[in-house]
Design a protein around this motif. Structure first.
Motif, PDB file in Angstrom:
ATOM      1  N   HIS A   1      19.917  -2.943  -5.240  1.00  0.00           N
ATOM      2  CA  HIS A   1      19.197  -1.866  -4.575  1.00  0.00           C
ATOM      3  C   HIS A   1      17.895  -1.654  -5.339  1.00  0.00           C
ATOM      4  N   MET A   2      16.794  -1.633  -4.639  1.00  0.00           N
ATOM      5  CA  MET A   2      15.512  -1.488  -5.341  1.00  0.00           C
ATOM      6  C   MET A   2      14.513  -0.651  -4.550  1.00  0.00           C
ATOM      7  N   ILE A   3      13.538  -0.124  -5.275  1.00  0.00           N
ATOM      8  CA  ILE A   3      12.397   0.577  -4.706  1.00  0.00           C
ATOM      9  C   ILE A   3      11.144  -0.146  -5.213  1.00  0.00           C
ATOM     10  N   ILE A   4      10.166  -0.361  -4.325  1.00  0.00           N
ATOM     11  CA  ILE A   4       8.904  -0.950  -4.779  1.00  0.00           C
ATOM     12  C   ILE A   4       7.761  -0.011  -4.430  1.00  0.00           C
ATOM     13  N   GLU A   5       6.693  -0.090  -5.228  1.00  0.00           N
ATOM     14  CA  GLU A   5       5.510   0.743  -5.002  1.00  0.00           C
ATOM     15  C   GLU A   5       4.278   0.009  -5.493  1.00  0.00           C
ATOM     16  N   PRO A   6       3.087   0.365  -4.958  1.00  0.00           N
ATOM     17  CA  PRO A   6       1.850  -0.257  -5.446  1.00  0.00           C
ATOM     18  C   PRO A   6       1.643   0.097  -6.920  1.00  0.00           C
ATOM     19  N   TYR A   7       1.164  -0.890  -7.681  1.00  0.00           N
ATOM     20  CA  TYR A   7       0.943  -0.650  -9.113  1.00  0.00           C
ATOM     21  C   TYR A   7      -0.547  -0.673  -9.424  1.00  0.00           C
ATOM     22  N   TYR A   8      -0.962   0.243 -10.278  1.00  0.00           N
ATOM     23  CA  TYR A   8      -2.320   0.197 -10.813  1.00  0.00           C
ATOM     24  C   TYR A   8      -2.265   0.518 -12.299  1.00  0.00           C
TER      25      TYR A   8
ATOM     26  N   PHE B   1      13.736  -7.810  -2.361  1.00  0.00           N
ATOM     27  CA  PHE B   1      12.298  -7.640  -2.572  1.00  0.00           C
ATOM     28  C   PHE B   1      11.526  -7.989  -1.300  1.00  0.00           C
ATOM     29  N   ALA B   2      11.930  -9.094  -0.625  1.00  0.00           N
ATOM     30  CA  ALA B   2      11.232  -9.516   0.600  1.00  0.00           C
ATOM     31  C   ALA B   2      11.344  -8.447   1.678  1.00  0.00           C
ATOM     32  N   GLN B   3      12.536  -7.838   1.815  1.00  0.00           N
ATOM     33  CA  GLN B   3      12.714  -6.781   2.815  1.00  0.00           C
ATOM     34  C   GLN B   3      11.844  -5.576   2.497  1.00  0.00           C
ATOM     35  N   ALA B   4      11.865  -5.146   1.232  1.00  0.00           N
ATOM     36  CA  ALA B   4      11.089  -3.967   0.838  1.00  0.00           C
ATOM     37  C   ALA B   4       9.590  -4.216   1.001  1.00  0.00           C
ATOM     38  N   PHE B   5       9.150  -5.444   0.654  1.00  0.00           N
ATOM     39  CA  PHE B   5       7.728  -5.778   0.727  1.00  0.00           C
ATOM     40  C   PHE B   5       7.212  -5.607   2.157  1.00  0.00           C
TER      41      PHE B   5
ATOM     42  N   THR C   1       0.811  -1.233   0.000  1.00  0.00           N
ATOM     43  CA  THR C   1       0.000   0.000   0.000  1.00  0.00           C
ATOM     44  C   THR C   1       0.839   1.274   0.000  1.00  0.00           C
ATOM     45  N   LYS C   2       2.174   1.142   0.098  1.00  0.00           N
ATOM     46  CA  LYS C   2       3.021   2.344   0.059  1.00  0.00           C
ATOM     47  C   LYS C   2       4.386   1.991  -0.519  1.00  0.00           C
ATOM     48  N   ASN C   3       5.192   3.024  -0.762  1.00  0.00           N
ATOM     49  CA  ASN C   3       6.519   2.830  -1.334  1.00  0.00           C
ATOM     50  C   ASN C   3       7.497   2.358  -0.255  1.00  0.00           C
TER      51      ASN C   3
END
Length: 719
Positions: free
Chosen positions: A502-509, A610-614, A479-481
């Motif tokens: 190094h990565m950034i994840i965010e909700p996708y629509y 990815f698991a950490q960011a999630f 639900t957030k970055n």
């Protein structure tokens, strides 16, 4: 048996709610036409149509049964369909290959929810309908109330052909306003006395006759002109008009029978033989590519297999309709769906479990054959050079699901084979080997539907099985970055493993703009979109991967490995191990080693980053939501509404349909586990419902917390 042509063949579906008397009517028709010498009864378990052991056990029709009779130089092919909504597949199959529907009504109960359901399917398939009122000899029989309900529900197209002089135990006579005669039976039924209409009934009969004449004339200009000129029509002219009204669904005739006492059955068969449309008079069937095929006995041979069953002492029986040409014993045909050859070694005309060997049947007729080696339900078989391919039958969505398991592991493989075979017999039994849930999921139309399968597996195939509440296919999303980096480093002599992501994840629509800048803990991260990969996930939703690596910090050849690592965690989300969806990942930096970096290193680094960011991105559970439509009697609406509220239902709309309420709601799948059983209990079996997957929505926090605790406890047990 004589070889009948398409203008002499009538194909009729026999429909009606459970208890309306279809199987008993079949016995009477077979007796009257000389196929059997003695009428069986459901109580005695000796009826021609309900001959499977499971049907005798439960006293219900489970499978649709083909019943063929010869009557007054006509071939009448009836298909006796199950009345219970749990076995609606038999109705759908039947209406695909027949041309008229007889809908039976129990005059003790009038128009029931099953009546409405079956009528809606006749609308969908554009089939003529004849209503047959039955059980007129019962104490609570109410013909006038049933007739009123028919007119209120289906409109002025409902037109009487007959009415009873009286109902209840004294019932023994009807007035026929087409023939303008009274039919009266002795206690044993059968052949009636045909009498003049009594003086006290003549006024009513004449008024109904005039209404019938006008209705018949409406459907033919010549008949209308003749009616205006002469004020009446002959019986034959009325038949022509009624037939045209039937074909265009502008007229729904009403008949009377007492199937249990064999009263008015002969007259009904006479009417069907003389008035209902023959195969050559109805809409031509279409192939999968939309081509209409006339039932021409001189055309190329093509048959459509609409039903398969495994029957006692015989094995696999394939039921088919000849769509074109002639089928002869010994014909070699090509299965266009499976690209294989089949020899038709034997052909049978069928009346339930009574099979009569024939040498040939022609276009429009229905028959059976045995021991086809590679043909399944829904397949088309053609003579060489014919390229017809008829559409597979579409069945309603399942409404009930259970996890199924053999009690003995040694029986698992055999159970899989049995379930595949049973799906062939009833395509509304659907089996799924769920990799996600690690369960075999069996879908059906209701609890009784699945209970029937269990009885057959345990009694016929001797495999003991159990049903369990199936797991829910939850989804995980964010639900957030969030931002994370992970270094995978391993050294154990010789070349090692090294990869840093190094990565950034965010909700996708869908349709969201490309990323530009992110800020975490006061630090700004500018994104340079060098490449975008969009993955449509098998389980719904999407994963989007953006390559924002600058300066060659990670070689492009390692990006597929990073994607594999991310997919590893998408397939087993960190919250409950469910599939994850709708995430956009931006890989913007990292490090590699000239010797130790390889694909496995970056796969592990990508997976862990990815698991950490999630976990930092406000993870949430999503649950499957279904669109549910409930049809319930008005007098039970309060109970149904109260139950829905307890299932977290969101009511989307409500409308009245002549004594029934139609409710539309959105309900989580978790709350629908035993809904069919509960709804039946609340309404005395008078309600029905349908359900279809709608979307995934966020799980309420209190339920999510409970699910997380359950998952953590299960993981500890596994350890």
């Amino acid at each position: 048996m004589k070889v009948y042509q398409s203008n002499e063949i009538k194909n009729i579906s026999l429909l009606g709610s459970s208890g309306s008397g279809k199987t008993t009517l079949v016995e009477a028709m077979l007796y009257e036409s000389g196929v059997i010498k003695r009428r069986g009864t459901i109580v005695s378990q000796n009826t021609v149509s309900d001959y499977f052991p499971v049907e005798k056990e439960y006293g219900y029709t489970v499978f649709s049964t083909i019943i063929q009779t010869e009557w007054q130089e006509k071939k009448l092919n009836f298909i006796d369909c199950p009345g219970s909504d749990d076995f609606i597949g038999g109705v759908v199959t039947s209406l695909n290959v027949t041309d008229t529907a007889l809908i039976l009504l129990n005059t003790q109960y009038g128009v029931e929810v099953g009546t409405n359901n079956h009528f809606r399917y006749t609308e969908k398939f554009n089939k003529p309908v004849i209503f047959v009122t039955n059980h007129l000899d019962q104490e609570k029989a109410d013909f006038e109330k049933t007739l009123l309900q028919l007119k209120e529900t289906f409109g002025n197209k409902v037109v009487q052909i007959q009415y009873p002089i009286s109902t209840g135990p004294q019932f023994n006579a009807v007035v026929d306003v087409l023939k303008m005669k009274m039919y009266r039976w002795k206690p044993e039924g059968g052949v009636p006395d045909v009498l003049e209409i009594p003086a006290e009934e003549i006024e009513k009969a004449q008024a109904l006759h005039n209404t019938l004449v006008e209705a018949a004339a409406e459907h033919d200009e010549e008949l209308m002109e003749k009616f205006f000129d002469q004020g009446s029509l002959s019986e034959e002219e009325m038949r022509v008009g009624i037939r045209k009204g039937l074909i265009h669904r502008d007229m729904f005739p009403v008949f009377c029978v007492c199937a249990g006492k064999d009263m008015c059955v002969r007259r009904l068969m006479e009417f069907v033989g003389n008035v209902s449309p023959s195969v050559s008079q109805t809409e031509k069937p279409q192939t999968a590519d939309g081509k209409q095929i006339a039932p021409d006995s001189n055309g190329p041979t093509s048959i459509y297999v609409f039903k398969t069953s495994v029957e006692p002492h015989i094995g696999e029986v394939s039921y088919f309709k000849v769509m074109s040409g002639k089928l002869k014993e010994g014909d070699d045909l090509i299965n266009v769906d499976r690209d294989s050859k089949e020899r038709i070694s034997q052909i049978f005309a069928v009346a339930g479990q009574i099979r009569t060997k024939v040498d040939e049947i022609t276009a429009g007729d229905i028959g059976a054959t045995v021991k086809l080696k590679d043909t399944r339900t829904g397949n088309t078989l053609n003579a060489k050079g014919c390229e017809y391919d008829f559409k597979e039958i579409k069945y309603p969505e399942p409404k009930f699901r259970r996890a199924i398991k053999a009690l003995s592991e040694a029986d698992e493989e055999k159970l899989s084979e049995v379930l595949t075979r049973m799906h062939e017999e009833d395509p509304t039994w659907v089996v799924e080997q769920s990799k996600e849930l690690k369960q075999t999921i069996l879908y059906g139309q209701g609890e009784f539907h699945l209970r029937t399968l269990k009885w057959r597996v345990e009694h016929n195939d001797k495999i003991m099985i159990e049903y369990k509440e199936p797991k829910i296919p939850y989804r995980e999303t964010i639900t957030k970055n969030a931002r994370a980096d992970y270094r995978h480093k391993k050294q154990s002599g010789g070349s090692g493993q090294f990869g840093e992501v190094h990565m950034i994840i965010e909700p996708y629509y869908e349709g969201m703009p490309a990323p530009d800048t992110f800020r975490f803990n006061g630090q700004e991260y500018k994104i340079s979109n060098r490449d975008t990969q969009v993955v449509d996930l098998e389980w719904g939703g999407k994963l989007v991967l953006i390559n924002s690596i600058v300066g060659g910090s990670i070689d492009l050849r390692f990006l597929p490995a990073i994607m594999k690592g991310i997919m590893d965690r998408m397939e087993q989300g960190p919250l409950t191990g469910s599939y994850a969806r709708d995430v956009r990942v931006i890989v913007y930096d990292g490090k590699m080693h000239p010797v130790d970096s390889n694909e496995i290193s970056f796969r592990l680094a990508g997976r862990n980053a990815f698991a950490q960011a999630f976990k930092e991105a406000g993870p949430k559970l999503l649950e499957p939501i279904y669109d549910v439509v409930v049809q319930a009697p008005t007098d039970r609406l309060g109970d149904v509404m109260s139950d829905l509220q307890g299932r977290r239902a969101v009511i989307m709309g409500m409308e009245s349909e002549k004594g029934y309420e139609k409710l539309s709601a959105k309900i989580p799948l978790k709350e629908l586990g035993s809904y069919s059983t509960t709804l039946s209990s609340l309404t005395g079996g008078r309600a029905s419902f349908s359900m279809k997957f709608a979307s995934y929505e966020l799980v309420p926090m209190d339920i999510q917390d409970k699910l997380l605790k359950e998952y953590e406890a299960s993981k500890k047990e596994e350890e």
